[in-house]
Design a protein around this motif. Structure first.
Motif, mmCIF file in Angstrom:
data_model
loop_
_atom_site.group_PDB
_atom_site.id
_atom_site.type_symbol
_atom_site.label_atom_id
_atom_site.label_comp_id
_atom_site.label_asym_id
_atom_site.label_seq_id
_atom_site.Cartn_x
_atom_site.Cartn_y
_atom_site.Cartn_z
ATOM 1 N N ALA A 278 2.281 -14.859 0.966
ATOM 2 C CA ALA A 278 0.902 -15.283 1.203
ATOM 3 C C ALA A 278 -0.052 -14.091 1.180
ATOM 4 C CB ALA A 278 0.794 -16.017 2.533
ATOM 5 N N SER A 279 0.368 -12.983 1.769
ATOM 6 C CA SER A 279 -0.477 -11.793 1.780
ATOM 7 C C SER A 279 -0.623 -11.209 0.379
ATOM 8 C CB SER A 279 0.114 -10.730 2.721
ATOM 9 O OG SER A 279 0.105 -11.178 4.062
ATOM 10 N N VAL A 280 0.469 -11.180 -0.362
ATOM 11 C CA VAL A 280 0.420 -10.657 -1.729
ATOM 12 C C VAL A 280 -0.522 -11.496 -2.583
ATOM 13 C CG1 VAL A 280 1.778 -10.392 -3.847
ATOM 14 C CG2 VAL A 280 2.656 -9.521 -1.679
ATOM 15 N N GLU A 281 -0.484 -12.808 -2.390
ATOM 16 C CA GLU A 281 -1.374 -13.697 -3.144
ATOM 17 C C GLU A 281 -2.837 -13.417 -2.797
ATOM 18 O OE1 GLU A 281 -3.037 -16.398 -5.611
ATOM 19 O OE2 GLU A 281 -0.970 -15.669 -5.603
ATOM 20 N N ARG A 282 -3.126 -13.198 -1.529
ATOM 21 C CA ARG A 282 -4.501 -12.902 -1.121
ATOM 22 C C ARG A 282 -4.960 -11.552 -1.676
ATOM 23 N NH1 ARG A 282 -4.465 -14.015 5.264
ATOM 24 N NH2 ARG A 282 -6.711 -13.596 5.106
ATOM 25 N N PHE A 283 -4.068 -10.579 -1.650
ATOM 26 C CA PHE A 283 -4.399 -9.275 -2.230
ATOM 27 C C PHE A 283 -4.717 -9.426 -3.719
ATOM 28 C CE2 PHE A 283 -1.454 -7.003 1.014
ATOM 29 C CZ PHE A 283 -2.497 -6.880 1.910
ATOM 30 N N ALA A 284 -3.830 -10.111 -4.442
ATOM 31 C CA ALA A 284 -3.987 -10.245 -5.886
ATOM 32 C C ALA A 284 -5.272 -10.982 -6.242
ATOM 33 C CB ALA A 284 -2.771 -10.968 -6.470
ATOM 34 N N ARG A 285 -5.595 -12.014 -5.473
ATOM 35 C CA ARG A 285 -6.818 -12.781 -5.724
ATOM 36 C C ARG A 285 -8.053 -11.905 -5.542
ATOM 37 N NH1 ARG A 285 -5.478 -16.835 -2.916
ATOM 38 N NH2 ARG A 285 -6.494 -16.260 -0.945
ATOM 39 N N ARG A 286 -8.076 -11.104 -4.494
ATOM 40 C CA ARG A 286 -9.226 -10.248 -4.249
ATOM 41 C C ARG A 286 -9.333 -9.142 -5.300
ATOM 42 N NH1 ARG A 286 -14.079 -10.381 -2.981
ATOM 43 N NH2 ARG A 286 -13.417 -11.986 -1.471
ATOM 44 N N LEU A 287 -8.208 -8.604 -5.720
ATOM 45 C CA LEU A 287 -8.231 -7.571 -6.753
ATOM 46 C C LEU A 287 -8.769 -8.128 -8.065
ATOM 47 C CD1 LEU A 287 -4.807 -5.874 -5.966
ATOM 48 C CD2 LEU A 287 -7.074 -4.842 -5.673
ATOM 49 N N PHE A 288 -8.416 -9.380 -8.360
ATOM 50 C CA PHE A 288 -8.931 -10.026 -9.578
ATOM 51 C C PHE A 288 -10.453 -10.172 -9.492
ATOM 52 C CE2 PHE A 288 -10.183 -13.957 -11.795
ATOM 53 C CZ PHE A 288 -9.813 -13.609 -13.087
ATOM 54 N N VAL A 289 -10.937 -10.594 -8.321
ATOM 55 C CA VAL A 289 -12.378 -10.737 -8.114
ATOM 56 C C VAL A 289 -13.071 -9.383 -8.240
ATOM 57 C CG1 VAL A 289 -14.154 -11.326 -6.408
ATOM 58 C CG2 VAL A 289 -12.145 -12.797 -6.688
ATOM 59 N N ALA A 290 -12.389 -8.324 -7.764
ATOM 60 C CA ALA A 290 -12.965 -6.983 -7.829
ATOM 61 C C ALA A 290 -12.967 -6.422 -9.244
ATOM 62 C CB ALA A 290 -12.209 -6.041 -6.904
ATOM 63 N N GLY A 291 -12.238 -7.079 -10.142
ATOM 64 C CA GLY A 291 -12.250 -6.653 -11.531
ATOM 65 C C GLY A 291 -11.063 -5.842 -11.991
ATOM 66 N N VAL A 292 -10.034 -5.703 -11.151
ATOM 67 C CA VAL A 292 -8.847 -4.963 -11.567
ATOM 68 C C VAL A 292 -8.061 -5.819 -12.559
ATOM 69 C CG1 VAL A 292 -6.732 -3.807 -10.828
ATOM 70 C CG2 VAL A 292 -8.741 -3.819 -9.322
ATOM 71 N N PRO A 293 -7.816 -5.351 -13.774
ATOM 72 C CA PRO A 293 -7.072 -6.135 -14.768
ATOM 73 C C PRO A 293 -5.689 -6.535 -14.244
ATOM 74 C CG PRO A 293 -8.137 -4.265 -15.818
ATOM 75 C CD PRO A 293 -8.288 -4.069 -14.333
ATOM 76 N N ARG A 294 -5.277 -7.751 -14.555
ATOM 77 C CA ARG A 294 -3.990 -8.256 -14.039
ATOM 78 C C ARG A 294 -2.829 -7.346 -14.423
ATOM 79 N NH1 ARG A 294 -4.255 -13.332 -11.913
ATOM 80 N NH2 ARG A 294 -6.059 -14.620 -12.470
ATOM 81 N N GLY A 295 -2.879 -6.776 -15.622
ATOM 82 C CA GLY A 295 -1.797 -5.915 -16.066
ATOM 83 C C GLY A 295 -1.709 -4.604 -15.323
ATOM 84 N N GLN A 296 -2.687 -4.316 -14.475
ATOM 85 C CA GLN A 296 -2.702 -3.085 -13.701
ATOM 86 C C GLN A 296 -2.466 -3.345 -12.214
ATOM 87 O OE1 GLN A 296 -5.975 -1.507 -16.881
ATOM 88 N NE2 GLN A 296 -6.404 -1.023 -14.737
ATOM 89 N N VAL A 297 -2.014 -4.563 -11.896
ATOM 90 C CA VAL A 297 -1.648 -4.915 -10.529
ATOM 91 C C VAL A 297 -0.139 -5.117 -10.483
ATOM 92 C CG1 VAL A 297 -1.882 -6.572 -8.647
ATOM 93 C CG2 VAL A 297 -3.875 -6.005 -10.073
#
Length: 306
Positions: A278-297
């Motif tokens: 659940a925490s990883v999902e929340r982190f990933a969602r926020r990083l996507f909103v912040a503009g970090v490309p998925r391939g760099q997460v």
């Protein structure tokens, strides 16, 4: 019906039976944790015959070619002879050299019988008697002469319960070493590096953080650690004492507010995240909103153990 054989024991099982269930129903007591092919505690060696393997990619190619399988992912479709992993014969001995408690987190340090080749971010299966669980390595090869693990003992669990009784000098066994999704790449040296962890998800990131500093990382390094309470920030002092590293210590109820403050300043940003799903999902969602490309997460979600 196919015949299943372990040592001198032979018995028949219905076609399509789950191998782990068939072995444990016969009293073999094969350990398991996740039943999803993640923990690797239920490793068995196929000596004759092959089961139907639903997740062959879970094991390294060479190990799979040698006949090793994860029992939880296999079904018995033909006659099969297997050997259950024996940590006393096939596991490496390791002695408990340090035990430190930080609230409900146990920092466990082991000194293996011989040097173990690994890199920061990998996982290792620990055996304490008949109980086996995978844990991320928090130590740094080349600098630490011990293997370090962070064990969250807040909830009851077979390994956690046994770990509470450990003493200096006790012997554990080391099982399979395998790579996780997290690592440090020297090609990242000029790039901003964000590390987001919840609870003991900090363990692999602690090793990777030290690896990045050792290799002279020149980009921004930012660490965000989410914990249930202040005692849960068990590496706060060590991280805050590292030059060039920005550390955000966040309580769980402040997590969304803290994540909302993340603003990407470079499209080259690399993010490493670790913790419960659940925490990883929340982190990933926020990083996507912040503009970090998925391939760099790069994400590693801990599996709940039984």
């Amino acid at each position: 019906m196919p015949e299943l054989c372990v040592g001198e024991r032979r018995w028949t099982v219905p076609t399509g039976s789950n191998l782990l269930d068939a072995l444990n129903a016969a009293g073999l007591n094969v350990p398991y944790s996740c039943r999803a092919g993640s923990c690797h505690a239920c490793l068995v060696h196929c000596l004759d015959g092959q089961p139907a393997d639903a997740l062959p990619e879970a094991l390294a190619l060479d190990k799979h070619a040698q006949g090793w399988r994860l029992a939880c992912q296999c079904r018995v479709v033909d006659d099969l002879r297997v050997a259950v992993f024996d940590p006393l014969l096939e596991g490496m001995p390791a002695t408990v050299c340090a035990l430190d408690w930080f609230g409900d987190v146990l920092r466990l340090r082991l000194r293996p019988e011989r040097a173990l080749r690994y890199h920061a971010g990998q996982h290792l299966v620990l055996w304490n008697g008949a109980v086996a669980r995978p844990y991320s390595l928090a130590s740094l090869p080349g600098e630490d002469d011990f293997l370090e693990f962070h064990v969250d003992c807040r909830r009851p669990g077979a390994f956690c319960d046994s770990a509470r009784g450990l003493r200096i000098g006790d012997e554990l066994r080391l099982g399979e070493l395998r790579g996780g999704a997290l690592h440090y790449d020297p090609d990242w040296q000029e790039r901003p590096l964000w590390m987001l962890a919840a609870g003991t998800g900090l363990a692999p990131l602690w090793g990777i953080l030290r690896e990045a500093v050792r290799q002279g990382h020149r980009g921004e390094i930012r660490v965000l650690h989410v914990a249930r309470d202040s005692a849960g920030h068990y590496l706060a002092g060590a991280m805050q004492g590292m030059a060039g590293v920005t550390v955000d210590l966040v309580l769980a109820e402040q997590m969304e507010e803290a994540l909302a403050g993340f603003r990407m300043v470079s499209r080259q940003t690399v993010a490493l995240v670790c913790g419960a799903p659940a925490s990883v999902e929340r982190f990933a969602r926020r990083l996507f909103v912040a503009g970090v490309p998925r391939g760099q997460v790069y994400a590693d979600a801990f599996v709940e153990h039984v």
